[in-house]
Every structure is written in structure tokens, then in C-alpha cells.
Design an enzyme around this catalytic site. Sequence first.
Site, PDB file in Angstrom:
ATOM      1  N   LYS A   1      41.579   6.716 -26.327  1.00  0.00           N
ATOM      2  CA  LYS A   1      42.316   8.164 -26.885  1.00  0.00           C
ATOM      3  C   LYS A   1      40.976   8.602 -27.899  1.00  0.00           C
ATOM      4  O   LYS A   1      40.574   7.886 -28.666  1.00  0.00           O
ATOM      5  CB  LYS A   1      43.319   8.158 -27.278  1.00  0.00           C
ATOM      6  CG  LYS A   1      43.684   9.612 -28.289  1.00  0.00           C
ATOM      7  CD  LYS A   1      44.948   9.523 -28.249  1.00  0.00           C
ATOM      8  CE  LYS A   1      45.226  10.632 -28.593  1.00  0.00           C
ATOM      9  NZ  LYS A   1      46.745  11.139 -29.342  1.00  0.00           N
TER      10      LYS A   1
ATOM     11  N   ASP B   1      43.798  15.852 -34.586  1.00  0.00           N
ATOM     12  CA  ASP B   1      44.644  16.140 -34.354  1.00  0.00           C
ATOM     13  C   ASP B   1      45.397  16.432 -35.270  1.00  0.00           C
ATOM     14  O   ASP B   1      46.236  16.639 -35.331  1.00  0.00           O
ATOM     15  CB  ASP B   1      45.525  14.845 -33.648  1.00  0.00           C
ATOM     16  CG  ASP B   1      46.678  15.616 -32.514  1.00  0.00           C
ATOM     17  OD1 ASP B   1      47.180  16.921 -32.286  1.00  0.00           O
ATOM     18  OD2 ASP B   1      48.160  14.641 -32.537  1.00  0.00           O
TER      19      ASP B   1
ATOM     20  N   LYS C   1      50.774  20.484 -36.986  1.00  0.00           N
ATOM     21  CA  LYS C   1      51.874  19.276 -38.174  1.00  0.00           C
ATOM     22  C   LYS C   1      52.000  19.833 -39.048  1.00  0.00           C
ATOM     23  O   LYS C   1      51.249  20.450 -39.704  1.00  0.00           O
ATOM     24  CB  LYS C   1      51.140  17.796 -37.560  1.00  0.00           C
ATOM     25  CG  LYS C   1      50.799  17.180 -36.036  1.00  0.00           C
ATOM     26  CD  LYS C   1      50.313  15.635 -36.656  1.00  0.00           C
ATOM     27  CE  LYS C   1      49.619  14.940 -35.411  1.00  0.00           C
ATOM     28  NZ  LYS C   1      50.983  14.522 -34.750  1.00  0.00           N
TER      29      LYS C   1
ATOM     30  N   ASP D   1      42.634   9.261 -34.964  1.00  0.00           N
ATOM     31  CA  ASP D   1      43.137  10.350 -33.689  1.00  0.00           C
ATOM     32  C   ASP D   1      42.311   9.099 -32.674  1.00  0.00           C
ATOM     33  O   ASP D   1      42.248   9.640 -31.672  1.00  0.00           O
ATOM     34  CB  ASP D   1      44.225  11.120 -33.571  1.00  0.00           C
ATOM     35  CG  ASP D   1      45.058  11.198 -32.660  1.00  0.00           C
ATOM     36  OD1 ASP D   1      45.981  10.115 -32.339  1.00  0.00           O
ATOM     37  OD2 ASP D   1      45.478  11.989 -32.343  1.00  0.00           O
TER      38      ASP D   1
ATOM     39  N   ARG E   1      48.106  12.160 -23.904  1.00  0.00           N
ATOM     40  CA  ARG E   1      48.105  11.973 -23.127  1.00  0.00           C
ATOM     41  C   ARG E   1      47.217  13.380 -21.552  1.00  0.00           C
ATOM     42  O   ARG E   1      46.943  12.455 -20.632  1.00  0.00           O
ATOM     43  CB  ARG E   1      49.722  11.420 -22.696  1.00  0.00           C
ATOM     44  CG  ARG E   1      50.982  13.374 -22.310  1.00  0.00           C
ATOM     45  CD  ARG E   1      51.862  12.792 -22.778  1.00  0.00           C
ATOM     46  NE  ARG E   1      52.378  12.291 -24.175  1.00  0.00           N
ATOM     47  CZ  ARG E   1      53.410  12.426 -24.638  1.00  0.00           C
ATOM     48  NH1 ARG E   1      54.722  12.744 -23.736  1.00  0.00           N
ATOM     49  NH2 ARG E   1      53.801  11.372 -25.406  1.00  0.00           N
TER      50      ARG E   1
HETATM   51  N1  BES Z   1      48.070  11.382 -32.435  1.00  0.00           N
HETATM   52  C1  BES Z   1      49.774  11.414 -31.979  1.00  0.00           C
HETATM   53  C2  BES Z   1      50.883  10.091 -32.624  1.00  0.00           C
HETATM   54  C3  BES Z   1      51.044   9.279 -34.167  1.00  0.00           C
HETATM   55  C4  BES Z   1      51.339  10.260 -34.839  1.00  0.00           C
HETATM   56  C5  BES Z   1      49.351   9.149 -33.879  1.00  0.00           C
HETATM   57  C6  BES Z   1      51.415   8.602 -36.061  1.00  0.00           C
HETATM   58  C7  BES Z   1      48.960   7.868 -35.657  1.00  0.00           C
HETATM   59  C8  BES Z   1      50.162   7.873 -36.396  1.00  0.00           C
HETATM   60  C9  BES Z   1      50.606  12.003 -31.018  1.00  0.00           C
HETATM   61  O1  BES Z   1      48.943  12.677 -30.697  1.00  0.00           O
HETATM   62  C10 BES Z   1      51.320  13.198 -31.314  1.00  0.00           C
HETATM   63  O2  BES Z   1      51.236  13.472 -32.494  1.00  0.00           O
HETATM   64  N2  BES Z   1      52.669  12.516 -31.047  1.00  0.00           N
HETATM   65  C11 BES Z   1      53.500  13.293 -30.815  1.00  0.00           C
HETATM   66  C12 BES Z   1      54.103  13.617 -29.616  1.00  0.00           C
HETATM   67  C13 BES Z   1      55.154  14.226 -29.318  1.00  0.00           C
HETATM   68  C14 BES Z   1      54.934  15.799 -29.186  1.00  0.00           C
HETATM   69  C15 BES Z   1      55.637  14.244 -27.867  1.00  0.00           C
HETATM   70  C16 BES Z   1      54.320  12.316 -31.674  1.00  0.00           C
HETATM   71  O3  BES Z   1      54.667  11.198 -30.813  1.00  0.00           O
HETATM   72  O4  BES Z   1      55.816  12.856 -32.482  1.00  0.00           O
HETATM   73 ZN    ZN Z   2      47.197  13.088 -30.921  1.00  0.00          ZN
HETATM   74 ZN    ZN Z   3      49.494  14.901 -31.099  1.00  0.00          ZN
END
Ligand code: BES
Ligand code: ZN
Ligand code: ZN
Length: 480
Positions: free
Chosen positions: A245, A250, A257, A268, A331
Site C-alpha cells: 500500500k 491519507d 480524519k 500510510d 483497499r
Molecule cells: N490508513 C488507514 C488505517 C490506519 C489507521 C493505519 C491507523 C494506521 C493507523 C486506513 O486507510 C483507514 O483509514 N481505514 C479506516 C477504514 C474504515 C473507514 C472502514 C479505519 O480503519 O478506520
Molecule cells: Zn489509509
Molecule cells: Zn484511510
Amino acid sequence: MEFKIGNSGLVKVLYFFEGNDILGVSKELKEYVNENKLFNGKRGEIFSNLGPNTENIILLGLGKESEVSLENIRRAFLSLGKCLKANKVKSCNIEIKNFDGLCYKLTAEAIIEGIINVTYNFDNFLKDKKEAYDCEVFFEVLENKLDHVEDGIKEINALMEAVFMCRDLVNRPANDIYPETLANFAKEELEKVGVEVEVLEKKQIESLKMEAFLSVARGSDLPPKFIIMKHLPNKDEKPIVLVGKGLTYDSGGYAIKPATGMVDMKTDMGGSAAVISTMYAVGKMNVQRNVIALVASCENMINGSAYRNGDIISSMKGSTIEVINTDAEGRLTLADALYYGASKLNPECIVDVATLTGACIYALGSRVIGAVSNNDEVYAKIQESADFMGEYLWRFPVFEEHRESVKGKVADLLNSTGPGSGGAITAGIFLEHFVENTPWVHLDIAGPSYSSSAWGTNPEGASGTPVKTLYNFVKKYNKK
Ligand code: BES
Ligand code: ZN
Ligand code: ZN
């Protein structure tokens, strides 16, 4: 820091299991240490007697003899490294011994890995750089084991160089590492070790119809890059395909966020950093295994053309996806990279690495890699490599309801499955849809890739996870 065979160091390092008799020091010093209970041999415990008019020795504890393992050796010798550094020791001698079940080469590698970790600094952005620490470490070893130890020195130096490379990439902020600079870095560093690198530009990505990847990239002014890295020493061998990835930032997109959760999202691209660095070690050691690494790199940002929550988008495979949440962007980029790998590269197996879900951290804690896989044999190889290299890995179960929950009503798939759905598992199942039945393992490194505190042999900040596991996996794939 230099590791070599010899015994001309100024300081002698002696190491002991817990409760064992101290050998190799003067009678006086031994009595002094014992009477004052200054050293018991607990893992990582140090007693040092250094400087003018001293015996210039360091005693290091290895912990319980019954618990001896490569990881305990690494962690004990990290303590030694800290002591050497604190005392600015310029050279030392360490005898390589044979531990139960561990060979000389692996023991030397574990010792070096522990010590060398103290030389990692991330000071690229400091005006006053941290003081670099250098030390010559001499290994005393039986004549007939010299070759093994020398092989070990060479290999662990290459591997730790790759681990440090990964840490640097992850630690570097998003105004420094973005798709273009990430791609240039891969090209420059990997071509030095004979890995062939091709970078596809936006137009070529469009021709490939990578619509899921392009949808994520649309909100950024910076163009996406698709990085292809090839190490193909063998004729007619299906490659292992590694996919990382590569979100260089992000923000969450329109599902933005909060600031507190956003600062660390420069990390990320941890998955891409890991596969690029693994390719570096594989190239440098010229591992006899065909491997191709892929990175679909972009930023998840917000502008007038950014994708929206609720959009229905397509993908290279042709499956449509309803974007329930623009923050579940990883994803989408991986979907196209995985499908590219599965459909165009005739892979032996695929391993993807991603900072994919916060849910993985909730499920396993922040030190553990979470896995989803469709193949027990390939998964077992990854697990073995992770155990061997001291990285924590746990495989999630997958049940029918997990599979159901990524299916859409108005599109083929949903990119997010909401609270209580097992988000780390459903993210993996979403990806599985794009691997076309290729044996596949997904590694979610959201937790261990980056931490605000040091743990194990890892410093605070980026850890370099899972470069060691991936390297070992590739190297051992053809054995057995
Ligand atoms: N990059 C984040 C996941 C992440 C969170 C990595 C904390 C490292 C530390 C990912 O893109 C994300 O934001 N995922 C969301 C998915 C959800 C919206 C289904 C998450 O995990 O909240
Ligand atoms: Zn992410
Ligand atoms: Zn994300």
C-alpha cells in the site's frame, strides 16, 4: 559500525545466562560483583567496568538458558549496543558461542541485529544532526566456523540496511515522500542492486483502466505512480508478487480524519516502503528466487474533483464498488495492484502488505501484524518466517458472514463494512476478490509499522516491519 572476525578490540564483552557463574574477569572483580549483587544475568542486564585502570569488560545477561532464542539474543544485545554507545566504546571483542539449537551464523546475525539497532537515527530534518556512533566489533570464533559467521555478517548487514531504509521512508513526511519521490527513490536505490524498476505514469494507469486506484488519486494535485520492481534471476520460474500500500498521505478524503488521527498518516505508505526495501535486500544478496513488487502510489486528499462518499466506481477487474467511506481508500488502490499482479504476472503467490485498518489494531494490539489468507501452505511459510525473525503475526479467521458483508446491493462490492463487522477481516476479504484464486496472504501492518514508543528491538517511529519477514519468506520459498 563494522563487524569483523578478530580479537583486537579494546573492550571484552562477556555474556552469561541467568544465575550462571561469571567467568573471564579477575577474582577481585567477580567477588565485588557477587557481593554487591551487581549482576545476575537477566536478559539485557549490564555490568560494565570501563576506562583507565579498569578491566575494560562488559557483562551482559542473556536471560534464562531454557528460554534461549534468536529473539532473546537480539534483545539482549540491543542492551549491549546501548551500553557501548553510552560509553562511546570504539572497539570490542565478542566470542560467538554455540547455543542449543542455534547455529553460529544465526547467532552472529542475531547479535549484530541487536547491536546495530542503536545506530539508527532519523535526523534528516534536524539542523543539528545527532552524533553518529561508530564501533568496530570483533568476533572471536572457531576456525571452522569462520565462513559461516562471515556469511552471516554480510547477510544481516544487507538486511538491516533494508530495514533502516524502510524506517527512513516511513518516517519521512508527506511533503518529502510523495508518489513521484517514492518512485524515484525506488528507481535509484533498487537499480544499484540490479533490480529493474519501471514507473507507469497517469496516462498508462488510465490505459490499464485502474479506475479504483485513479478514483483515490483524483483528490490530489500530485499525479499517481504505479511502480513495478523486478528481480528475476531464474528462467521460467513463476514470480512471488509482493504488493505494498503506497498512500503517501491519507487525509481520509471527504470522510476526513480528525487532526489527531491525521498527523501520522504520512506513514500510510508503510507497506510500499516494506516491499521496496525487501527488494533492496533481495537484490543486494542476489537471492535465487523470482520476485516482482508492485506499488500503486497516490495521496488521499480533498479537492473539487475528489471522489465522494456514495460514489460508485469501477476497477481494472471490472467489478464495481460503492464507496461507503473515502477513508477506506487503501483497499481500492490495492484492488487494482492485486488484479494487475494476478492477471498479468502469472504469480506463484501474492503477498500484500498494508497499513490497512484501525480495526486490526483494536483486534490484536499495536505490535501484531494481522493476516488474512486463502492458502494454508503459503500462509504457513509466512508465519514461519515471522516467528524466525521475531515479528509478531496472527491469522484472522474468515466466516461466511464476513464474506457476505462486503457484497453490495447497487454495486458488486462495498469498500467499508461499518462498526462491529470485523473490519480487519472484511478489508482482507475485499482484497481477496481481486487475486483471482492465486495463493495469497494479506498482511495488515497498521499497528506495528509505526509507534510513538520503542518496543522489542524497534525504535520509536517507524519499525521497518515486515521487511525481515518478507526477506526470509522469499529466501526460503524454494527450500523444502
Ligand atoms: N490508513 C488507514 C488505517 C490506519 C489507521 C493505519 C491507523 C494506521 C493507523 C486506513 O486507510 C483507514 O483509514 N481505514 C479506516 C477504514 C474504515 C473507514 C472502514 C479505519 O480503519 O478506520
Ligand atoms: Zn489509509
Ligand atoms: Zn484511510
